[in-house]
Design a protein around this motif. Structure first.
Motif, PDB file in Angstrom:
ATOM      1  N   UNK A  72       8.512  -7.371 -12.478  1.00 10.41           N
ATOM      2  CA  UNK A  72       7.613  -6.353 -13.037  1.00 10.41           C
ATOM      3  C   UNK A  72       6.257  -6.900 -13.473  1.00 10.41           C
ATOM      4  N   UNK A  73       6.207  -8.112 -13.998  1.00  8.98           N
ATOM      5  CA  UNK A  73       4.920  -8.691 -14.409  1.00  8.98           C
ATOM      6  C   UNK A  73       3.979  -8.860 -13.232  1.00  8.98           C
ATOM      7  N   UNK A  99       6.672   1.028 -13.593  1.00 10.90           N
ATOM      8  CA  UNK A  99       6.343  -0.316 -13.117  1.00 10.90           C
ATOM      9  C   UNK A  99       7.589  -0.982 -12.534  1.00 10.90           C
ATOM     10  N   UNK A 100       8.739  -0.804 -13.190  1.00  7.96           N
ATOM     11  CA  UNK A 100       9.967  -1.401 -12.671  1.00  7.96           C
ATOM     12  C   UNK A 100      10.382  -0.782 -11.344  1.00  7.96           C
ATOM     13  N   UNK A 101      10.194   0.505 -11.173  1.00  8.59           N
ATOM     14  CA  UNK A 101      10.500   1.148  -9.889  1.00  8.59           C
ATOM     15  C   UNK A 101       9.615   0.573  -8.787  1.00  8.59           C
ATOM     16  N   UNK A 102       8.348   0.421  -9.079  1.00  8.64           N
ATOM     17  CA  UNK A 102       7.409  -0.151  -8.121  1.00  8.64           C
ATOM     18  C   UNK A 102       7.819  -1.576  -7.771  1.00  8.64           C
ATOM     19  N   UNK A 103       8.140  -2.368  -8.789  1.00  6.49           N
ATOM     20  CA  UNK A 103       8.534  -3.759  -8.579  1.00  6.49           C
ATOM     21  C   UNK A 103       9.818  -3.849  -7.761  1.00  6.49           C
ATOM     22  N   UNK A 104      10.757  -2.984  -8.056  1.00  4.89           N
ATOM     23  CA  UNK A 104      12.032  -2.999  -7.347  1.00  4.89           C
ATOM     24  C   UNK A 104      11.841  -2.675  -5.862  1.00  4.89           C
ATOM     25  N   UNK A 138       0.825  -1.204   0.000  1.00 14.06           N
ATOM     26  CA  UNK A 138       0.000   0.000   0.000  1.00 14.06           C
ATOM     27  C   UNK A 138       0.858   1.251   0.000  1.00 14.06           C
ATOM     28  N   UNK A 139       1.909   1.276   0.824  1.00 11.71           N
ATOM     29  CA  UNK A 139       2.791   2.441   0.851  1.00 11.71           C
ATOM     30  C   UNK A 139       3.408   2.693  -0.511  1.00 11.71           C
ATOM     31  N   UNK A 140       3.797   1.633  -1.205  1.00 15.28           N
ATOM     32  CA  UNK A 140       4.398   1.778  -2.533  1.00 15.28           C
ATOM     33  C   UNK A 140       3.396   2.322  -3.545  1.00 15.28           C
ATOM     34  N   UNK A 141       2.150   1.856  -3.471  1.00 16.26           N
ATOM     35  CA  UNK A 141       1.124   2.353  -4.398  1.00 16.26           C
ATOM     36  C   UNK A 141       0.796   3.816  -4.090  1.00 16.26           C
ATOM     37  N   UNK A 142       0.691   4.135  -2.806  1.00 18.38           N
ATOM     38  CA  UNK A 142       0.419   5.523  -2.410  1.00 18.38           C
ATOM     39  C   UNK A 142       1.535   6.432  -2.907  1.00 18.38           C
ATOM     40  N   UNK A 143       2.772   6.005  -2.720  1.00 19.14           N
ATOM     41  CA  UNK A 143       3.913   6.792  -3.187  1.00 19.14           C
ATOM     42  C   UNK A 143       3.885   6.945  -4.700  1.00 19.14           C
ATOM     43  N   UNK A 144       3.531   5.858  -5.405  1.00 19.09           N
ATOM     44  CA  UNK A 144       3.464   5.910  -6.859  1.00 19.09           C
ATOM     45  C   UNK A 144       2.402   6.918  -7.326  1.00 19.09           C
ATOM     46  N   UNK A 145       1.225   6.897  -6.695  1.00 15.98           N
ATOM     47  CA  UNK A 145       0.168   7.835  -7.067  1.00 15.98           C
ATOM     48  C   UNK A 145       0.615   9.265  -6.777  1.00 15.98           C
TER      49      UNK A 145
END
Length: 138
Positions: A91-92, A80-85, A24-31
Motif C-alpha cells: 500500500x505504501x 488504497x489497499x484495493x488498488x495495491x492488491x 493505468x487501467x487500475x487508476x482509471x478504474x479507481x477514478x
C-alpha cells in the motif's frame, strides 16, 4: 509530447509492479469507481483541505505535487489497499504511485480547466486505456 506519451512517462517514474498498462487501467478504474467519478474524487480532495492541489491539476497552470500521505488521507486505507492488491504491491508504494500519476491524469482529463461530464469522462478513460493497450509489445 502526446497525452499517451506524457502518461506513460509519468508511469515509468511511478515504480514497478504490473507494468504501465496494468497501472493505468487500475487508476482509471479507481477514478471511475470513486463515488461521483472524477468530480467526486476532486471533491474528496477539497473536503480534506487539499482543494488548492486538486484545482491546480484541473487548471491550466502548473500542477502542484501531492504526497503519498495526502493521497492516503483522501482516498482512505480501503481504496488504497484495493488498488495495491490489484497490482500486487505494498500500500505504501501504491500511494506513492498514485501521488505521481493522479495529478498528470487529472490534468490531461481536464484540458479546458474543468472536469468533463461523467459520460464524456468514461469515454475518454476507455479510449485512453485502449490506446495504451495498443502500444504494448506483443
Amino acid at each position: 509530447m502526446s497525452l499517451l506519451g506524457d502518461l506513460v512517462g509519468s508511469l515509468s517514474g511511478a515504480g514497478s509492479g504490473g507494468g504501465s498498462q496494468s497501472l493505468l487501467n487500475s487508476v482509471v478504474e479507481m477514478v471511475n469507481s470513486h463515488p461521483g467519478g472524477l468530480s467526486g474524487l476532486l471533491q474528496s480532495f477539497h473536503d480534506q483541505g487539499l482543494g488548492g492541489l486538486a484545482s491546480s491539476w484541473v487548471g491550466t497552470g502548473q500542477n502542484l505535487p501531492v504526497s503519498a500521505e495526502q493521497i492516503q488521507n483522501v482516498l482512505g486505507n480501503e481504496q488504497v489497499q484495493q488498488y495495491a492488491q490489484k497490482l500486487g504491491i505494498p500500500p505504501g508504494l501504491a500511494s506513492g504511485q498514485l501521488a505521481q500519476l493522479l495529478p498528470a491524469l487529472i490534468d490531461h482529463l481536464t484540458p479546458n480547466g474543468e472536469a468533463p461530464q461523467s459520460g464524456v469522462l468514461s469515454a475518454g478513460l476507455s479510449a485512453l486505456s485502449g490506446l495504451l493497450k495498443g502500444n504494448q509489445p506483443a
